[in-house]
Design an enzyme around this catalytic site. Structure first.
Site, mmCIF file in Angstrom:
data_model
loop_
_atom_site.group_PDB
_atom_site.id
_atom_site.type_symbol
_atom_site.label_atom_id
_atom_site.label_comp_id
_atom_site.label_asym_id
_atom_site.label_seq_id
_atom_site.Cartn_x
_atom_site.Cartn_y
_atom_site.Cartn_z
ATOM 1 N N ARG A 61 55.959 29.951 -19.460
ATOM 2 C CA ARG A 61 55.166 28.902 -18.799
ATOM 3 C C ARG A 61 55.845 27.547 -18.946
ATOM 4 N NH1 ARG A 61 49.157 29.529 -20.722
ATOM 5 N NH2 ARG A 61 48.791 27.808 -19.255
ATOM 6 N N ASN A 96 43.969 21.509 -19.188
ATOM 7 C CA ASN A 96 45.336 21.906 -18.859
ATOM 8 C C ASN A 96 46.297 21.550 -19.991
ATOM 9 O OD1 ASN A 96 44.230 22.651 -16.452
ATOM 10 N ND2 ASN A 96 44.835 20.766 -15.383
ATOM 11 N N HIS A 113 42.675 21.721 -24.868
ATOM 12 C CA HIS A 113 43.209 23.058 -25.147
ATOM 13 C C HIS A 113 44.676 23.022 -25.555
ATOM 14 C CE1 HIS A 113 39.853 25.047 -22.534
ATOM 15 N NE2 HIS A 113 39.421 24.633 -23.713
ATOM 16 N N CYS A 140 59.143 24.462 -39.650
ATOM 17 C CA CYS A 140 58.734 23.058 -39.759
ATOM 18 C C CYS A 140 59.682 22.357 -40.734
ATOM 19 C CB CYS A 140 57.286 22.959 -40.273
ATOM 20 S SG CYS A 140 57.109 23.205 -42.053
ATOM 21 N N GLY A 180 38.592 21.197 -10.327
ATOM 22 C CA GLY A 180 39.513 22.335 -10.420
ATOM 23 C C GLY A 180 39.331 23.198 -11.645
ATOM 24 N N ASN A 206 35.908 21.421 -6.243
ATOM 25 C CA ASN A 206 36.552 22.692 -6.542
ATOM 26 C C ASN A 206 36.828 23.478 -5.264
ATOM 27 O OD1 ASN A 206 37.389 23.873 -9.074
ATOM 28 N ND2 ASN A 206 36.146 25.646 -8.495
HETATM 29 C C1 BV8 Z 1 35.565 27.946 -29.220
HETATM 30 C C2 BV8 Z 1 44.855 28.315 -23.874
HETATM 31 C C3 BV8 Z 1 34.368 27.613 -31.222
HETATM 32 C C4 BV8 Z 1 45.786 27.350 -23.326
HETATM 33 C C5 BV8 Z 1 42.579 28.578 -23.212
HETATM 34 C C6 BV8 Z 1 33.857 35.109 -28.658
HETATM 35 C C7 BV8 Z 1 34.610 34.660 -29.742
HETATM 36 C C8 BV8 Z 1 35.032 33.346 -29.856
HETATM 37 C C9 BV8 Z 1 34.714 32.456 -28.866
HETATM 38 C C10 BV8 Z 1 34.002 32.920 -27.784
HETATM 39 C C11 BV8 Z 1 33.544 34.221 -27.676
HETATM 40 N N1 BV8 Z 1 32.849 34.346 -26.510
HETATM 41 C C12 BV8 Z 1 32.853 33.167 -25.862
HETATM 42 C C13 BV8 Z 1 33.547 32.303 -26.634
HETATM 43 C C14 BV8 Z 1 33.856 30.990 -26.341
HETATM 44 C C15 BV8 Z 1 35.245 31.023 -25.715
HETATM 45 C C16 BV8 Z 1 35.029 31.267 -24.248
HETATM 46 O O1 BV8 Z 1 34.539 30.385 -23.582
HETATM 47 N N2 BV8 Z 1 35.387 32.448 -23.758
HETATM 48 C C17 BV8 Z 1 35.189 32.728 -22.342
HETATM 49 C C18 BV8 Z 1 36.313 33.616 -21.834
HETATM 50 C C19 BV8 Z 1 33.803 33.344 -22.165
HETATM 51 N N3 BV8 Z 1 35.807 29.739 -25.980
HETATM 52 C C20 BV8 Z 1 36.617 29.569 -27.030
HETATM 53 O O2 BV8 Z 1 37.013 30.453 -27.751
HETATM 54 C C21 BV8 Z 1 36.990 28.131 -27.296
HETATM 55 N N4 BV8 Z 1 36.765 27.822 -28.665
HETATM 56 O O3 BV8 Z 1 34.581 28.388 -28.657
HETATM 57 O O4 BV8 Z 1 35.582 27.495 -30.523
HETATM 58 C C22 BV8 Z 1 33.582 26.369 -31.093
HETATM 59 C C23 BV8 Z 1 33.639 25.544 -30.005
HETATM 60 C C24 BV8 Z 1 32.836 24.425 -29.917
HETATM 61 C C25 BV8 Z 1 31.995 24.122 -30.906
HETATM 62 C C26 BV8 Z 1 31.958 24.955 -31.999
HETATM 63 C C27 BV8 Z 1 32.731 26.077 -32.081
HETATM 64 C C28 BV8 Z 1 38.477 27.919 -27.019
HETATM 65 C C29 BV8 Z 1 38.718 27.936 -25.535
HETATM 66 C C30 BV8 Z 1 40.195 27.602 -25.240
HETATM 67 C C31 BV8 Z 1 40.932 28.843 -24.949
HETATM 68 N N5 BV8 Z 1 42.257 28.536 -24.457
HETATM 69 N N6 BV8 Z 1 43.841 28.583 -22.868
HETATM 70 C C32 BV8 Z 1 46.533 27.971 -22.210
HETATM 71 O O5 BV8 Z 1 47.106 29.054 -22.408
HETATM 72 O O6 BV8 Z 1 46.529 27.340 -21.155
HETATM 73 S S1 BV8 Z 1 41.403 28.663 -21.994
HETATM 74 C C33 BV8 Z 1 42.081 28.829 -20.442
HETATM 75 O O7 BV8 Z 1 41.003 28.841 -19.510
HETATM 76 C C34 BV8 Z 1 42.897 27.633 -20.049
HETATM 77 O O8 BV8 Z 1 43.228 26.791 -21.098
HETATM 78 C C35 BV8 Z 1 42.028 26.872 -19.108
HETATM 79 O O9 BV8 Z 1 41.948 25.580 -19.539
HETATM 80 C C36 BV8 Z 1 40.711 27.494 -19.290
HETATM 81 C C37 BV8 Z 1 39.764 27.306 -18.161
HETATM 82 O O10 BV8 Z 1 40.360 27.759 -16.984
HETATM 83 P P1 BV8 Z 1 40.360 26.781 -15.712
HETATM 84 O O11 BV8 Z 1 41.137 25.571 -16.051
HETATM 85 O O12 BV8 Z 1 38.979 26.600 -15.230
HETATM 86 O O13 BV8 Z 1 41.233 27.642 -14.716
HETATM 87 P P2 BV8 Z 1 40.751 28.883 -13.837
HETATM 88 O O14 BV8 Z 1 41.971 29.549 -13.327
HETATM 89 O O15 BV8 Z 1 39.709 29.661 -14.567
HETATM 90 O O16 BV8 Z 1 39.997 28.181 -12.599
HETATM 91 C C38 BV8 Z 1 40.723 27.364 -11.717
HETATM 92 C C39 BV8 Z 1 39.713 26.785 -10.750
HETATM 93 O O17 BV8 Z 1 40.404 25.893 -9.884
HETATM 94 C C40 BV8 Z 1 39.066 27.839 -9.877
HETATM 95 O O18 BV8 Z 1 37.663 27.632 -9.889
HETATM 96 C C41 BV8 Z 1 39.634 27.565 -8.476
HETATM 97 O O19 BV8 Z 1 38.653 27.755 -7.463
HETATM 98 C C42 BV8 Z 1 40.002 26.122 -8.555
HETATM 99 N N7 BV8 Z 1 41.155 25.773 -7.723
HETATM 100 C C43 BV8 Z 1 42.269 26.517 -7.474
HETATM 101 N N8 BV8 Z 1 43.100 25.804 -6.677
HETATM 102 C C44 BV8 Z 1 42.494 24.614 -6.438
HETATM 103 C C45 BV8 Z 1 41.264 24.591 -7.100
HETATM 104 N N9 BV8 Z 1 40.421 23.547 -7.046
HETATM 105 C C46 BV8 Z 1 40.817 22.482 -6.309
HETATM 106 N N10 BV8 Z 1 41.993 22.425 -5.637
HETATM 107 C C47 BV8 Z 1 42.849 23.467 -5.677
HETATM 108 N N11 BV8 Z 1 44.001 23.398 -4.993
#
Ligand code: BV8
Length: 239
Positions: A61, A96, A113, A140, A180, A206
């Site tokens: 990436r 992002n 993130h 490190c 987005g 979006n």
């Molecule tokens: C947390 C790494 C505790 C970086 C990412 C079980 C165990 C543990 C946690 C969980 C669990 N179940 C649920 C959770 C919570 C979990 C979670 O949410 N899971 C999901 C799958 C259900 N979250 C976590 O674990 C987070 N940490 O919960 O810690 C906590 C938190 C708070 C308080 C106390 C305790 C950590 C989440 C971070 C994970 N890391 N990635 C990398 O590799 O990049 S997440 C990954 O998805 C990316 O980072 C990205 O940021 C994220 C979201 O994706 P989007 O950015 O929305 O992208 P996506 O492709 O999905 O959508 C794109 C959109 O754009 C679409 O809608 C499309 O229509 C639109 N689009 C496309 N083209 C265009 C457009 N719009 C406009 N114009 C265009 N041209």
């Protein structure tokens, strides 16, 4: 809708704001999660199990991102203009890990993130620039007994970065704009409710309605490079 009626704007961006710059999103067709299992390459367990696979995922990436044709797009630049022209407080939170917002000129950015062009010492949490491929041999220089550097990325199950600042600003926001993002990942997907709980007006821009579109006061469907400049212009010119 004029920007002068607002005191604090919080913007949340996701992969869709970088899509038209040529960076793959996660959950669209041909997205990253079609090729990799999220738990293999974006979780702590995945890294423990197979660090080389995870390092290779981010190396690919990073190489892809560092291609010269990857540049900020009109949506990034419109957000810079909003930040510069808005007299109130402005916070840009991005999910992002690319730095296109900064390349375009955004100043007040929180990468909740993590960041692709940085690596981190797992012991001291010291963060360093990293533009080349990362390997397990990269140690490190901050600890007496050096540790293998890890990507400065927040994996699933890890605490996102800057949450205290983000929630502070959300608690005072009167305008929240999500751009987005599919609204799939928490806690980012919960920010709209935080903002609404203090009376903020919420807008989603979006390509397709996100999983949380029903939470927004206004949902506008389309491409970020078309919708964001239009919204910023209407905010700044009071249209
Ligand atoms: C947390 C790494 C505790 C970086 C990412 C079980 C165990 C543990 C946690 C969980 C669990 N179940 C649920 C959770 C919570 C979990 C979670 O949410 N899971 C999901 C799958 C259900 N979250 C976590 O674990 C987070 N940490 O919960 O810690 C906590 C938190 C708070 C308080 C106390 C305790 C950590 C989440 C971070 C994970 N890391 N990635 C990398 O590799 O990049 S997440 C990954 O998805 C990316 O980072 C990205 O940021 C994220 C979201 O994706 P989007 O950015 O929305 O992208 P996506 O492709 O999905 O959508 C794109 C959109 O754009 C679409 O809608 C499309 O229509 C639109 N689009 C496309 N083209 C265009 C457009 N719009 C406009 N114009 C265009 N041209």
């Amino acid at each position: 809708m004029s920007v002068n009626q607002y005191k604090k704007i919080v913007v949340l961006t996701g992969a869709g704001v970088s899509a038209e710059s040529g960076i793959r999103t996660f959950r669209d067709k041909d997205g990253l999660w079609e090729k990799y299992k999220l738990e293999d390459v974006a979780s702590v367990d995945g890294y423990k199990k197979n660090p080389d696979l995870v390092l290779d995922f981010y190396n690919k990436r990073r190489q892809d991102f560092c291609r010269k044709e990857i540049k900020p797009n009109a949506a990034h630049y419109a957000l810079v203009e909003l930040e510069q022209q808005f007299s109130g407080e402005f916070l840009l939170v991005t999910q992002n890990i690319d730095n296109l917002h900064e390349q375009a000129g955004s100043k007040n950015v929180i990468h909740m993130h993590g960041e692709l062009l940085k690596a981190r010492c797992p012991e001291s949490n010291q963060v360093i620039q990293c533009t080349d491929d990362q390997s397990r041999d990269d140690l490190c220089t901050c600890c007496q007994y050096p540790s293998a550097l890890r990507p400065h990325i927040v994996w699933f199950g890890e605490m996102p970065l800057g949450l205290d600042i983000i929630y502070h600003h959300l608690s005072q926001a009167d305008l929240f704009i999500a751009i987005g993002t599919s609204g799939t990942v928490y806690p980012a997907a919960g920010f709209v409710e935080e903002a609404k709980s203090v009376g903020a007006y919420s807008i989603e821009l979006n390509l397709d309605p996100s999983e949380i579109h029903s939470h927004f006061d206004q949902v506008v469907q389309g491409k970020a490079t078309e919708l964001v400049p239009k919204l910023v212009s209407s905010l700044l010119n009071g249209a």
